[in-house]
Design an enzyme around this catalytic site. Sequence first.
Site, PDB file in Angstrom:
ATOM      1  N   ALA A  32       0.876  -1.182   0.000  1.00 58.80           N
ATOM      2  CA  ALA A  32       0.000   0.000   0.000  1.00 58.80           C
ATOM      3  C   ALA A  32       0.914   1.233   0.000  1.00 58.80           C
ATOM      4  CB  ALA A  32      -0.965   0.008   1.178  1.00 58.80           C
ATOM      5  N   HIS A  34       3.108   4.555  -0.472  1.00 60.92           N
ATOM      6  CA  HIS A  34       2.833   5.987  -0.588  1.00 60.92           C
ATOM      7  C   HIS A  34       4.167   6.707  -0.724  1.00 60.92           C
ATOM      8  CE1 HIS A  34       4.148   6.019   3.540  1.00 60.92           C
ATOM      9  NE2 HIS A  34       3.152   5.233   3.914  1.00 60.92           N
ATOM     10  N   HIS A  37       7.119   5.779   1.527  1.00 57.40           N
ATOM     11  CA  HIS A  37       7.872   4.586   1.111  1.00 57.40           C
ATOM     12  C   HIS A  37       8.782   4.928  -0.083  1.00 57.40           C
ATOM     13  CE1 HIS A  37       4.122   2.400   2.712  1.00 57.40           C
ATOM     14  NE2 HIS A  37       5.104   1.947   3.462  1.00 57.40           N
ATOM     15  N   GLN A  61       3.437  -9.808  13.033  1.00 59.29           N
ATOM     16  CA  GLN A  61       3.589  -8.540  13.758  1.00 59.29           C
ATOM     17  C   GLN A  61       2.253  -7.877  14.063  1.00 59.29           C
ATOM     18  OE1 GLN A  61       5.952  -6.721  10.462  1.00 59.29           O
ATOM     19  NE2 GLN A  61       4.913  -4.831  11.052  1.00 59.29           N
ATOM     20  N   GLY A 150      11.941   4.146   8.111  1.00 59.97           N
ATOM     21  CA  GLY A 150      11.441   5.490   8.374  1.00 59.97           C
ATOM     22  C   GLY A 150      11.437   5.807   9.866  1.00 59.97           C
ATOM     23  N   GLU A 151      11.743   7.064  10.174  1.00 57.83           N
ATOM     24  CA  GLU A 151      11.627   7.517  11.573  1.00 57.83           C
ATOM     25  C   GLU A 151      10.169   7.593  12.007  1.00 57.83           C
ATOM     26  OE1 GLU A 151      13.802  11.186  11.878  1.00 57.83           O
ATOM     27  OE2 GLU A 151      15.722  10.140  12.078  1.00 57.83           O
ATOM     28  N   LYS A 152       9.259   7.478  11.051  1.00 55.74           N
ATOM     29  CA  LYS A 152       7.826   7.405  11.374  1.00 55.74           C
ATOM     30  C   LYS A 152       7.597   6.322  12.448  1.00 55.74           C
ATOM     31  CE  LYS A 152       3.248   7.032  10.440  1.00 55.74           C
ATOM     32  NZ  LYS A 152       2.982   5.645  10.616  1.00 55.74           N
ATOM     33  N   SER A 189       0.042   3.815   5.361  1.00 55.76           N
ATOM     34  CA  SER A 189      -0.867   2.995   4.535  1.00 55.76           C
ATOM     35  C   SER A 189      -2.257   2.983   5.142  1.00 55.76           C
ATOM     36  CB  SER A 189      -0.321   1.571   4.438  1.00 55.76           C
ATOM     37  OG  SER A 189       0.984   1.603   3.926  1.00 55.76           O
ATOM     38  N   ARG A 190      -2.333   3.100   6.462  1.00 49.61           N
ATOM     39  CA  ARG A 190      -3.641   3.062   7.129  1.00 49.61           C
ATOM     40  C   ARG A 190      -4.465   4.325   6.860  1.00 49.61           C
ATOM     41  NH1 ARG A 190      -0.272   0.397  10.868  1.00 49.61           N
ATOM     42  NH2 ARG A 190      -1.006  -1.697  11.416  1.00 49.61           N
TER      43      ARG A 190
HETATM   44  P1  AMP Z   1       5.230  -0.123   6.470  1.00 48.33           P
HETATM   45  O1  AMP Z   1       4.865  -0.505   5.075  1.00 48.33           O
HETATM   46  O2  AMP Z   1       4.205   0.742   7.134  1.00 48.33           O
HETATM   47  O3  AMP Z   1       5.685  -1.292   7.296  1.00 48.33           O
HETATM   48  O4  AMP Z   1       6.491   0.820   6.345  1.00 48.33           O
HETATM   49  C1  AMP Z   1       7.637   0.425   5.644  1.00 48.33           C
HETATM   50  C2  AMP Z   1       8.736   1.413   5.922  1.00 48.33           C
HETATM   51  O5  AMP Z   1       8.335   2.705   5.490  1.00 48.33           O
HETATM   52  C3  AMP Z   1       9.051   1.540   7.419  1.00 48.33           C
HETATM   53  O6  AMP Z   1      10.455   1.675   7.576  1.00 48.33           O
HETATM   54  C4  AMP Z   1       8.333   2.793   7.809  1.00 48.33           C
HETATM   55  O7  AMP Z   1       8.907   3.454   8.916  1.00 48.33           O
HETATM   56  C5  AMP Z   1       8.501   3.621   6.537  1.00 48.33           C
HETATM   57  N1  AMP Z   1       7.470   4.650   6.482  1.00 48.33           N
HETATM   58  C6  AMP Z   1       6.133   4.492   6.563  1.00 48.33           C
HETATM   59  N2  AMP Z   1       5.512   5.692   6.524  1.00 48.33           N
HETATM   60  C7  AMP Z   1       6.495   6.632   6.420  1.00 48.33           C
HETATM   61  C8  AMP Z   1       6.504   8.062   6.353  1.00 48.33           C
HETATM   62  N3  AMP Z   1       5.375   8.771   6.393  1.00 48.33           N
HETATM   63  N4  AMP Z   1       7.690   8.678   6.267  1.00 48.33           N
HETATM   64  C9  AMP Z   1       8.850   7.968   6.252  1.00 48.33           C
HETATM   65  N5  AMP Z   1       8.906   6.631   6.313  1.00 48.33           N
HETATM   66  C10 AMP Z   1       7.752   5.960   6.396  1.00 48.33           C
END
Ligand code: AMP
Length: 283
Positions: A32, A34, A37, A61, A150-152, A189-190
Amino acid sequence: MQVHEKRRDLVANVAALKRDQKTVGFVPTMGALHKGHLALVERAIAENDIVVTSIFVNPTQFNNSEDLVNYPRTLESDVKLLSELKSNDIIVFAPSPKEVYGDQMSSINYNFGGLENEMEGKFRPGHFDGVGTVLKHLFTIVSPTRAYFGEKDFQQLQIVRKLVEIEKMPVQIIGCPIYREDSGLALSSRNKRLNEKQLKASPLIYKILKQAKKDFGTKSAVKLNEWVSLQLKKNEELKLEYFEIAKVSDLKSIKRKQKDTKYRAFIAVFAGDIRLIDNIALN
Ligand code: AMP
């Protein structure tokens, strides 16, 4: 751009590239995709010869089975977005759970030195064991030179640094800044599941973090906590799960500030059943 679903195909592909001394950047995602990513993928392209992006919604997870069922799965449009980066150096790895875990889909019980017990760890039991386990598998399959996070998900980033130390994996972990909408909402993604009202309310999360940063020098952590609770009580769409000011080093929340210590503020809120997290560096 190549898309592999089979572990053996990805392994063979990367092994051939590594024989040619190519560096491999890795961006693990749950799809998903964005712009947040894509920013990670672009950074990885800039710093490596090739980039593997995995798209895998990792069941171990998720502590909440409804969240796992509702998690958006959009492989086709994800692949399209990555192909629009117009790089010949991206390989997509989109495996099934069996390709990652074999016949035994279970989590390793990790001790991340206490990082796993704070914040997300408290509210999402087992979450970081699942994250650690899937990354151990993915790092083994991809054998990256560098991996981008990501630091997110700041707590996750710190835990991944610890994971590669524990597992003695020769991969450099690189943290990347949080990518936001113009409204300030951190991309996630949410967010795709937010309705109009929730979306309209959501910029409050970053507004609160920015105000907390402004007030950090003059107000105590306790006072800031009270202020944040009040702001969210006044909002009908968002419900606070936690707000914490924590030390960057061990992620333990604090009541009193100390000199020469780095702090961050962390927040988790619910918009209906959608859980949103964010954080900010305070000093
Ligand atoms: P996820 O698909 O949510 O597991 O995220 C995959 C990677 O993308 C992880 O390292 C997240 O921290 C990073 N990520 C998700 N959203 C953001 C964002 N808004 N800014 C920077 N990195 C992100």
